[in-house]
Scaffold this motif. Structure first.
Motif, short mmCIF file in Angstrom:
data_model
loop_
_atom_site.label_atom_id
_atom_site.label_comp_id
_atom_site.label_asym_id
_atom_site.label_seq_id
_atom_site.Cartn_x
_atom_site.Cartn_y
_atom_site.Cartn_z
N TRP A 1 -7.24 -95.95 -47.06
CA TRP A 1 -6.16 -94.98 -47.26
C TRP A 1 -6.35 -93.81 -46.30
O TRP A 1 -7.48 -93.46 -45.93
CB TRP A 1 -6.15 -94.48 -48.69
CG TRP A 1 -5.47 -95.43 -49.64
CD1 TRP A 1 -4.19 -95.35 -50.10
CD2 TRP A 1 -6.02 -96.61 -50.21
NE1 TRP A 1 -3.90 -96.41 -50.93
CE2 TRP A 1 -5.02 -97.21 -51.03
CE3 TRP A 1 -7.26 -97.26 -50.13
CZ2 TRP A 1 -5.21 -98.37 -51.73
CZ3 TRP A 1 -7.47 -98.43 -50.83
CH2 TRP A 1 -6.45 -98.98 -51.63
N LEU A 2 -5.26 -93.19 -45.89
CA LEU A 2 -5.31 -92.11 -44.91
C LEU A 2 -6.11 -90.91 -45.40
O LEU A 2 -6.82 -90.26 -44.65
CB LEU A 2 -3.89 -91.67 -44.52
CG LEU A 2 -3.08 -92.67 -43.70
CD1 LEU A 2 -1.68 -92.14 -43.44
CD2 LEU A 2 -3.79 -92.95 -42.36
N ASP A 3 -6.00 -90.63 -46.68
CA ASP A 3 -6.69 -89.46 -47.25
C ASP A 3 -7.58 -89.93 -48.40
O ASP A 3 -7.26 -89.74 -49.58
CB ASP A 3 -5.65 -88.44 -47.75
CG ASP A 3 -6.31 -87.15 -48.23
OD1 ASP A 3 -7.47 -86.91 -47.85
OD2 ASP A 3 -5.65 -86.43 -49.01
N PRO A 4 -8.70 -90.56 -48.07
CA PRO A 4 -9.54 -91.15 -49.12
C PRO A 4 -10.10 -90.09 -50.06
O PRO A 4 -10.48 -89.00 -49.66
CB PRO A 4 -10.65 -91.86 -48.34
CG PRO A 4 -10.67 -91.19 -47.01
CD PRO A 4 -9.27 -90.76 -46.72
N ASP A 5 -10.15 -90.46 -51.33
CA ASP A 5 -10.68 -89.58 -52.36
C ASP A 5 -12.19 -89.77 -52.44
O ASP A 5 -12.67 -90.87 -52.78
CB ASP A 5 -10.03 -89.93 -53.71
CG ASP A 5 -10.52 -89.06 -54.85
OD1 ASP A 5 -11.40 -88.20 -54.62
OD2 ASP A 5 -10.03 -89.23 -55.98
#
Length: 283
Positions: A199-203
């Motif tokens: 994902w582009l903004d990994p958690d």
């Protein structure tokens, strides 16, 4: 100098072509070089094979005998080579579900050239490739690769969401890729295509459940331990009564790779498979 196969081939070709000029052309050598080869052959055998007093190419009695035996030997060698090559099998490693159409076309073309394949299911085909257990590997990620392996992209695969039938996501309308970024993720660490970094903004605090092969992965999905993303061919090739596969409009595709060891150089049979595989359209 000992008698060599090239001597037999040169003599048989000379007799079949009838002149040194035509025989040299067929053998892709110069006429003087062919003449020296025949002279060397006569010295090795310590007898004359060609009647040089005749106006056209004429063999002596010894030459006729040598011709018959040479043809028989060359025929036996050709048959032996074919028989031995037929025994050679290229070992193809894969983690799960080979891409159907691409592999079927590759296998057909390779077998038309007399090759044979052995399929070897592996939790980690990259490692098996490195240690020589397999000759080539078809994989969907090269995260664990080293410089000792050559990789070539052979195509891309559309992917689908995999969730438990008990998950709310199995029925949620309008799902998008970004909507999945916070859900607990089942990660196949050996051969899977999806990690939190997909994902582009990994958690950084995202929960993950790890496993080492597809069989473990799909059972964890079925048990609602998390969500997963898998190539779309799983819909038809790997159905599970407790798993729902969902097509989303913006799931990124995954890349498919073919790999082989750089050293030692691939054997001829392996090289033929590689060349065949790389010419079969995948996209």
């Amino acid at each position: 100098m000992d008698l060599q196969i090239r001597h037999l081939e040169a003599f048989v070709t000379l007799r079949e072509e009838g002149t040194f000029t035509r025989a040299a052309t067929r053998l892709h050598v110069s006429q003087p070089s062919l003449s020296r080869t025949i002279q060397d052959l006569e010295r090795i055998l310590d007898c004359g094979l060609i009647d040089r007093s005749a106006p056209t190419l004429t063999l002596t009695a010894n030459g006729e005998l040598f011709l018959r035996r040479s043809r028989a030997i060359l025929t036996d060698l050709t048959e032996l080579q074919a028989e031995m090559r037929a025994l050679v099998t290229v070992r193809v490693g894969f983690a799960w579900l080979l891409p159907t159409e691409w592999f079927a076309a590759t296998r057909t073309r390779y077998e038309e050239h007399g090759g044979q394949l052995t399929l070897m299911r592996s939790d980690n085909p990259t490692a098996d490739l490195s240690n020589g257990t397999v000759d080539v590997a078809v994989v969907r990620n090269i995260r664990q690769s080293t410089g000792s392996i050559a990789w070539r992209r052979i195509g891309v695969e559309e992917r689908v969401l995999a969730v438990s039938v008990h998950s709310d996501l199995a029925r949620a309308p309008g799902l998008r890729w970004a909507d999945l970024a916070r859900h607990r993720l089942v990660v196949n660490t050996e051969s899977g295509t999806t990690t939190p970094d997909s994902w582009l903004d990994p958690d950084p605090d995202r929960e993950t459940v790890t496993c080492r092969n597809f069989d473990e992965w799909i059972e964890l999905i079925a048990a609602d331990r998390g969500i997963g993303v898998v190539p779309a061919l799983a819909i038809h090739r790997a159905p599970h009564p407790d798993v729902v596969y969902r097509e989303l409009p913006d799931i990124p595709a995954s890349t498919l790779y073919l790999g082989w060891r750089r050293t030692p150089e691939p054997a001829r049979s392996t090289r033929l498979f590689i060349d065949t595989a790389l010419t079969v359209p995948r996209d």
